[in-house]
Design an enzyme around this catalytic site. Structure first.
Site, PDB file in Angstrom:
ATOM      1  N   MET A 166       0.840  -1.190   0.000  1.00  9.91           N
ATOM      2  CA  MET A 166       0.000   0.000   0.000  1.00  9.91           C
ATOM      3  C   MET A 166       0.872   1.236   0.000  1.00  9.91           C
ATOM      4  O   MET A 166       1.959   1.233   0.555  1.00  9.91           O
ATOM      5  CB  MET A 166      -0.924   0.001   1.215  1.00  9.91           C
ATOM      6  N   CYS A 167       0.429   2.275  -0.630  1.00 15.58           N
ATOM      7  CA  CYS A 167       1.116   3.561  -0.709  1.00 15.58           C
ATOM      8  C   CYS A 167       2.305   3.508  -1.669  1.00 15.58           C
ATOM      9  O   CYS A 167       2.839   2.457  -1.987  1.00 15.58           O
ATOM     10  CB  CYS A 167       1.589   4.056   0.650  1.00 15.58           C
TER      11      CYS A 167
END
Length: 263
Positions: A1-2
């Site tokens: 994520m990110c």
């Protein structure tokens, strides 16, 4: 994520580093090429940058997707910097923290970002959180795993640790408390970049003596991009990049001989 990125080099408009590249952080917010977890990074974004003569960075953060912020597009066109850290945040469960949960986090001259997730949050880090002074816990910018990991790193920096030691000690400690966590951390003071590859992708592009870029994934197809091996600490300046293997405390615990009872 990110997805996140840090840059050291000649002054450039923010947009030239984040928006204009064909696979830059702007595009990675909806079409990352190498993201292993999550698909859309639309739950906030931020950029921190350094102005000449001022060691304390400025920040611009928002809770929504980067592509929907026309003010950022205007800012990125004209603001120039020779050092920055930027991030786009993966879509997550709703919360009350809004832009406070978006990286980069900051303290003094430092900017920090976390690409990943702590397993078992928040219970898994309850014991580690108790090692922090109550003042540090009460002043967390957000109530998420990234903010607490930042507090653990910052406590070491304030105690006098160098950036590499602060990240290199925090990551194995958190991983031992929460096995399976993804802990790609990114830290800069405007003069150096320190990062960890732990569970997700990390790349760097170095032109010694000119510029260094460290990012979750390449923003273009320049063949000079190099991938950082997993379980590695990266320490970079404008002139060089050093890679050091990180110790995995969970492996030590698994291989330690069991104690025999006293008789």
């Amino acid at each position: 994520m990110c997805r996140h990125l840090a840059y050291l080099g000649p002054e450039e408009p923010l947009g030239r580093l984040l928006v204009e590249p064909p696979h830059g952080l702007y595009r990675q917010s909806w079409a990352p090429r190498r993201q292993r977890y999550g698909t859309v990074n639309a739950d906030g974004f931020g950029v921190g940058w350094y102005a000449p003569g001022d060691p304390v960075p400025a920040r611009y953060r928002r809770a929504g997707p980067i592509w929907a912020d026309l003010s950022f597009a205007d800012l990125a066109r004209v603001v120039r910097s020779g050092a920055l850290l930027a991030a786009v945040r993966d879509a997550t469960l709703s919360g009350a923290d809004a832009e406070a949960a978006a990286a980069p986090f900051a303290a003094g001259r430092w900017l920090f970002s976390h690409n990943g997730a702590v397993t078992g949050w928040p219970g898994s880090l309850a014991a580690l959180s108790r090692t922090l002074p109550p003042k540090d816990l009460l002043s967390l910018e957000a109530r998420n795993d990234s903010a607490l990991v930042w507090a653990l790193v910052l406590a070491r920096l304030r105690a006098g640790d160098e950036a590499g030691q602060a990240l290199g000690d925090t990551v194995p400690e958190v991983a031992a408390a929460a096995p399976g966590s993804r802990l790609n951390l990114l830290l800069t003071d405007g003069e150096t970049i320190t990062a960890t590859a732990w569970g997700d992708t990390l790349w760097y592009l170095a032109e010694p003596g000119r510029r260094t870029v460290v990012a979750s994934e390449p923003y273009d197809d320049d063949p000079r991009w190099q991938e950082v091996p997993d379980r590695t600490l990266l320490a970079a300046s404008r002139t060089d990049v050093l890679l050091t293997p990180l110790k995995d405390l969970t492996e030590d615990l698994a291989s330690a001989p069991s104690e025999e009872p006293c008789t």
